[in-house]
Scaffold this active site. Structure first.
Site, PDB file in Angstrom:
ATOM      1  NE  ARG A  70     -45.575  -8.927 -45.560  1.00  0.00           N
ATOM      2  CZ  ARG A  70     -45.925  -9.564 -46.644  1.00  0.00           C
ATOM      3  NH1 ARG A  70     -46.883 -10.448 -46.617  1.00  0.00           N
ATOM      4  NH2 ARG A  70     -45.311  -9.351 -47.791  1.00  0.00           N
ATOM      5  CG  ASN A 112     -38.869  -8.057 -58.680  1.00  0.00           C
ATOM      6  OD1 ASN A 112     -38.666  -9.264 -58.774  1.00  0.00           O
ATOM      7  ND2 ASN A 112     -40.080  -7.527 -58.755  1.00  0.00           N
ATOM      8  CG  HIS A 114     -43.072  -7.339 -63.352  1.00  0.00           C
ATOM      9  ND1 HIS A 114     -43.892  -8.156 -62.612  1.00  0.00           N
ATOM     10  CD2 HIS A 114     -43.876  -6.655 -64.213  1.00  0.00           C
ATOM     11  CE1 HIS A 114     -45.146  -7.970 -63.004  1.00  0.00           C
ATOM     12  NE2 HIS A 114     -45.163  -7.072 -63.968  1.00  0.00           N
ATOM     13  CB  ALA A 147     -41.837   1.962 -50.563  1.00  0.00           C
ATOM     14  CG  ASP A 150     -44.039  -5.073 -59.983  1.00  0.00           C
ATOM     15  OD1 ASP A 150     -43.091  -5.561 -59.330  1.00  0.00           O
ATOM     16  OD2 ASP A 150     -45.034  -5.735 -60.308  1.00  0.00           O
TER      17      ASP A 150
END
Ligand code: GRF
Length: 205
Positions: A70, A112, A114, A147, A150
């Site tokens: 990852r 972001n 959402h 980190a 949401d």
């Protein structure tokens, strides 16, 4: 006066890319102040990549599976986004949590959208969870990514009613329509006017 160069947007997608399309359409107007310089995805074969190609925007794909770890994936994604020198990086239906390296590079300008009114219903199934809970208002939240899942500082929220007889599909579509308008409006404002964040409070002057 010479117009300043448009702000550079890199948009990350995993699916249909209707939010991306809204940004591409808005950016066609020079007055918007931003252009989409690249679209990145975590998978091939999605409509979001087709939309980018149709608009003549370069694309790249970083699938987690293509990397040994990852961390390697996060490093590659960071490098590929950085190559396009973004002023703002936008997760628009990007279904991956980025890692430390990405956040170190772009955490001050990674946003972001959402499809729920945070802090309620974070995660993958915002509309489904809202419906199951029985709320009367649902909506979308635009925020700076940190980190957590949401949890970052909120830029804007928009609400829509939950109607009797709604299904996950009908509610999702109602939210998405409001979400796209909010995204386009606030990305434009962020790049044209700038922002400050103090104690989680995001202010666009
Ligand atoms: C958006 O509603 C976003 O909130 C959610 O996924 C959707 C992406 O839609 N995480 P699209 O790919 O932009 O059409």
């Amino acid at each position: 006066m010479i117009d300043p160069a448009p702000a550079r947007l890199v948009v990350l997608v995993s699916g249909s890319g209707s939010n991306l399309q809204a940004l591409l359409d808005a950016a066609a107007d020079p007055a918007y102040g931003a252009k989409v310089v690249a679209v990145g995805a975590d998978r091939d074969g999605i409509a979001g990549l087709d939309r980018a190609a149709a608009a003549g925007v370069p694309t790249f794909v970083d699938s987690v599976k293509a990397y040994e770890s990852r961390d390697d994936w996060d490093a590659a994604l960071t490098e590929h986004v950085a190559a396009h020198e973004p002023d703002l990086v936008i997760s628009a239906g990007f279904l991956k949590l980025v890692g430390k390296r990405f956040l170190t590079a772009f955490g001050d300008r990674y946003i972001n959208t959402h499809n729920a009114l945070l802090p309620a219903f974070p995660g993958m199934h915002g509309p489904r969870d809202a419906l199951a809970y029985g709320v009367k208002l649902a909506g979308a939240t635009l925020f700076f990514v940190d980190a957590g899942v949401d949890t970052g500082p909120i830029i804007a929220q928009v609400s829509v009613p939950v109607l009797d007889g709604d299904t996950e599909e009908t509610l999702t579509e109602r939210i998405k329509e409001a979400e796209r308008a909010q995204l386009v409006d606030h990305v434009g404002r962020l790049v044209r006017e700038g922002w400050t964040i103090t104690d989680r409070k995001v202010t666009i002057p």
